[in-house]
Design a protein around this motif. Structure first.
Motif, PDB file in Angstrom:
ATOM      1  N   GLN A 120      25.151  46.151 -87.363  1.00 56.13           N
ATOM      2  CA  GLN A 120      24.023  46.364 -86.475  1.00 56.13           C
ATOM      3  C   GLN A 120      23.032  47.270 -87.173  1.00 56.13           C
ATOM      4  OE1 GLN A 120      25.644  47.928 -82.920  1.00 56.13           O
ATOM      5  NE2 GLN A 120      26.606  46.029 -82.284  1.00 56.13           N
ATOM      6  N   PRO A 121      21.754  47.160 -86.799  1.00 55.42           N
ATOM      7  CA  PRO A 121      20.779  48.062 -87.411  1.00 55.42           C
ATOM      8  C   PRO A 121      21.115  49.518 -87.094  1.00 55.42           C
ATOM      9  CG  PRO A 121      19.792  46.779 -85.627  1.00 55.42           C
ATOM     10  CD  PRO A 121      21.176  46.274 -85.816  1.00 55.42           C
ATOM     11  N   GLU A 122      20.832  50.370 -88.050  1.00 56.42           N
ATOM     12  CA  GLU A 122      21.133  51.790 -87.902  1.00 56.42           C
ATOM     13  C   GLU A 122      20.327  52.384 -86.746  1.00 56.42           C
ATOM     14  OE1 GLU A 122      23.328  53.593 -89.617  1.00 56.42           O
ATOM     15  OE2 GLU A 122      23.932  51.801 -90.702  1.00 56.42           O
ATOM     16  N   LYS A 123      21.001  53.101 -85.883  1.00 62.59           N
ATOM     17  CA  LYS A 123      20.340  53.786 -84.774  1.00 62.59           C
ATOM     18  C   LYS A 123      20.111  55.232 -85.179  1.00 62.59           C
ATOM     19  CE  LYS A 123      22.495  51.058 -81.134  1.00 62.59           C
ATOM     20  NZ  LYS A 123      23.361  51.119 -79.965  1.00 62.59           N
ATOM     21  N   LEU A 124      19.153  55.832 -84.543  1.00 55.69           N
ATOM     22  CA  LEU A 124      18.929  57.253 -84.786  1.00 55.69           C
ATOM     23  C   LEU A 124      20.093  58.032 -84.201  1.00 55.69           C
ATOM     24  CD1 LEU A 124      15.149  57.581 -83.960  1.00 55.69           C
ATOM     25  CD2 LEU A 124      16.212  57.508 -86.197  1.00 55.69           C
ATOM     26  N   ILE A 125      20.694  58.857 -85.008  1.00 55.40           N
ATOM     27  CA  ILE A 125      21.853  59.621 -84.574  1.00 55.40           C
ATOM     28  C   ILE A 125      21.372  60.941 -83.990  1.00 55.40           C
ATOM     29  CG2 ILE A 125      23.979  60.724 -85.298  1.00 55.40           C
ATOM     30  CD1 ILE A 125      24.129  58.656 -87.533  1.00 55.40           C
ATOM     31  N   GLU A 126      21.768  61.185 -82.743  1.00 50.59           N
ATOM     32  CA  GLU A 126      21.400  62.443 -82.101  1.00 50.59           C
ATOM     33  C   GLU A 126      22.331  63.538 -82.593  1.00 50.59           C
ATOM     34  OE1 GLU A 126      21.122  62.311 -77.890  1.00 50.59           O
ATOM     35  OE2 GLU A 126      20.276  60.304 -77.893  1.00 50.59           O
ATOM     36  N   PRO A 127      21.830  64.751 -82.677  1.00 53.26           N
ATOM     37  CA  PRO A 127      22.719  65.843 -83.085  1.00 53.26           C
ATOM     38  C   PRO A 127      23.789  66.084 -82.018  1.00 53.26           C
ATOM     39  CG  PRO A 127      20.578  66.687 -82.414  1.00 53.26           C
ATOM     40  CD  PRO A 127      20.483  65.194 -82.431  1.00 53.26           C
ATOM     41  N   LEU A 128      24.956  66.525 -82.458  1.00 54.47           N
ATOM     42  CA  LEU A 128      26.077  66.725 -81.549  1.00 54.47           C
ATOM     43  C   LEU A 128      26.132  68.145 -80.993  1.00 54.47           C
ATOM     44  CD1 LEU A 128      28.812  64.789 -83.519  1.00 54.47           C
ATOM     45  CD2 LEU A 128      27.499  64.025 -81.546  1.00 54.47           C
ATOM     46  N   ASP A 129      25.002  68.766 -80.812  1.00 57.62           N
ATOM     47  CA  ASP A 129      24.997  70.105 -80.241  1.00 57.62           C
ATOM     48  C   ASP A 129      24.486  70.046 -78.811  1.00 57.62           C
ATOM     49  OD1 ASP A 129      22.401  69.496 -80.714  1.00 57.62           O
ATOM     50  OD2 ASP A 129      21.892  71.375 -81.703  1.00 57.62           O
ATOM     51  N   LEU A 130      24.421  71.177 -78.164  1.00 58.02           N
ATOM     52  CA  LEU A 130      24.018  71.244 -76.766  1.00 58.02           C
ATOM     53  C   LEU A 130      22.550  71.603 -76.595  1.00 58.02           C
ATOM     54  CD1 LEU A 130      27.168  73.088 -75.422  1.00 58.02           C
ATOM     55  CD2 LEU A 130      26.681  70.656 -75.358  1.00 58.02           C
ATOM     56  N   SER A 131      21.749  71.456 -77.623  1.00 59.21           N
ATOM     57  CA  SER A 131      20.354  71.867 -77.544  1.00 59.21           C
ATOM     58  C   SER A 131      19.553  71.026 -76.557  1.00 59.21           C
ATOM     59  CB  SER A 131      19.704  71.797 -78.927  1.00 59.21           C
ATOM     60  OG  SER A 131      19.740  70.471 -79.402  1.00 59.21           O
ATOM     61  N   ARG A 132      19.975  69.799 -76.331  1.00 59.28           N
ATOM     62  CA  ARG A 132      19.211  68.974 -75.387  1.00 59.28           C
ATOM     63  C   ARG A 132      19.412  69.416 -73.942  1.00 59.28           C
ATOM     64  NH1 ARG A 132      22.701  63.435 -76.024  1.00 59.28           N
ATOM     65  NH2 ARG A 132      24.685  64.499 -76.181  1.00 59.28           N
ATOM     66  N   TYR A 133      20.415  70.231 -73.662  1.00 60.42           N
ATOM     67  CA  TYR A 133      20.659  70.716 -72.313  1.00 60.42           C
ATOM     68  C   TYR A 133      20.071  72.105 -72.073  1.00 60.42           C
ATOM     69  CZ  TYR A 133      23.952  66.869 -72.297  1.00 60.42           C
ATOM     70  OH  TYR A 133      24.520  65.639 -72.390  1.00 60.42           O
ATOM     71  N   GLU A 134      19.532  72.709 -73.099  1.00 62.79           N
ATOM     72  CA  GLU A 134      18.973  74.047 -72.941  1.00 62.79           C
ATOM     73  C   GLU A 134      17.667  73.991 -72.165  1.00 62.79           C
ATOM     74  OE1 GLU A 134      18.499  75.792 -76.745  1.00 62.79           O
ATOM     75  OE2 GLU A 134      20.640  76.017 -77.083  1.00 62.79           O
ATOM     76  N   LYS A 135      17.469  75.013 -71.331  1.00 64.63           N
ATOM     77  CA  LYS A 135      16.226  75.108 -70.573  1.00 64.63           C
ATOM     78  C   LYS A 135      15.371  76.201 -71.198  1.00 64.63           C
ATOM     79  CE  LYS A 135      18.287  73.775 -66.205  1.00 64.63           C
ATOM     80  NZ  LYS A 135      18.583  74.185 -64.829  1.00 64.63           N
ATOM     81  N   PRO A 136      14.074  76.012 -71.200  1.00 70.01           N
ATOM     82  CA  PRO A 136      13.223  77.089 -71.721  1.00 70.01           C
ATOM     83  C   PRO A 136      13.293  78.308 -70.805  1.00 70.01           C
ATOM     84  CG  PRO A 136      11.906  75.307 -70.809  1.00 70.01           C
ATOM     85  CD  PRO A 136      13.328  74.853 -70.790  1.00 70.01           C
ATOM     86  N   ARG A 137      13.317  79.465 -71.405  1.00 67.53           N
ATOM     87  CA  ARG A 137      13.441  80.701 -70.627  1.00 67.53           C
ATOM     88  C   ARG A 137      12.065  81.254 -70.308  1.00 67.53           C
ATOM     89  NH1 ARG A 137      18.723  83.727 -72.766  1.00 67.53           N
ATOM     90  NH2 ARG A 137      19.940  81.871 -73.126  1.00 67.53           N
ATOM     91  N   ALA A 138      11.949  81.814 -69.110  1.00 68.88           N
ATOM     92  CA  ALA A 138      10.681  82.395 -68.683  1.00 68.88           C
ATOM     93  C   ALA A 138      10.415  83.707 -69.413  1.00 68.88           C
ATOM     94  CB  ALA A 138      10.689  82.618 -67.180  1.00 68.88           C
ATOM     95  N   ALA A 139      11.477  84.504 -69.605  1.00 73.35           N
ATOM     96  CA  ALA A 139      11.329  85.801 -70.276  1.00 73.35           C
ATOM     97  C   ALA A 139      12.430  85.928 -71.331  1.00 73.35           C
ATOM     98  CB  ALA A 139      11.446  86.921 -69.263  1.00 73.35           C
TER      99      ALA A 139
END
Length: 113
Positions: free
Chosen positions: A39-58
């Protein structure tokens, strides 16, 4: 003596089939004999939790966090000390009570300063 077995009803037993967590694993289980096509190569997402992080107000206040950690540690040490003191005083009281119940006369410790 005759052993008794519990009466088993058929409605009490159910077999639950668990589904695999990801579709890739499911497709491999369903058709293991099919030749795999490239199959054509798919973009591999990093295996960390950065996609679940929320930006902090302070930004974090590290001084406040350290003070809270120190306060929690002090509370834990104090609670441990009280628990040890309580266990030792209960053991001493039990020893004295056992001595009195055996009708001995020299049960009380006299401290000389």
């Amino acid at each position: 003596m005759k052993t008794q077995r519990p009466i088993v009803q058929d409605d009490d037993h159910r077999v639950i089939q668990f589904r695999p967590r990801n579709a890739l694993h499911a497709s491999q289980l369903q058709a293991p004999l099919q030749p795999q096509t490239r199959q054509p190569e798919k973009l591999i997402e990093p295996l960390d939790l950065s996609r679940y992080e929320k930006p902090r107000a302070a930004p974090d206040d590290f001084r406040q966090r350290m003070l809270a950690n120190i306060a929690a540690f002090a509370f834990t040490v104090a609670l441990t000390a009280v628990g040890i003191w309580l266990a030792m005083s209960i053991a001493d009281l039990r020893r004295t009570q056992d001595c009195v119940l055996m009708a001995r006369r020299d049960c009380v410790r006299i401290s000389i300063h």
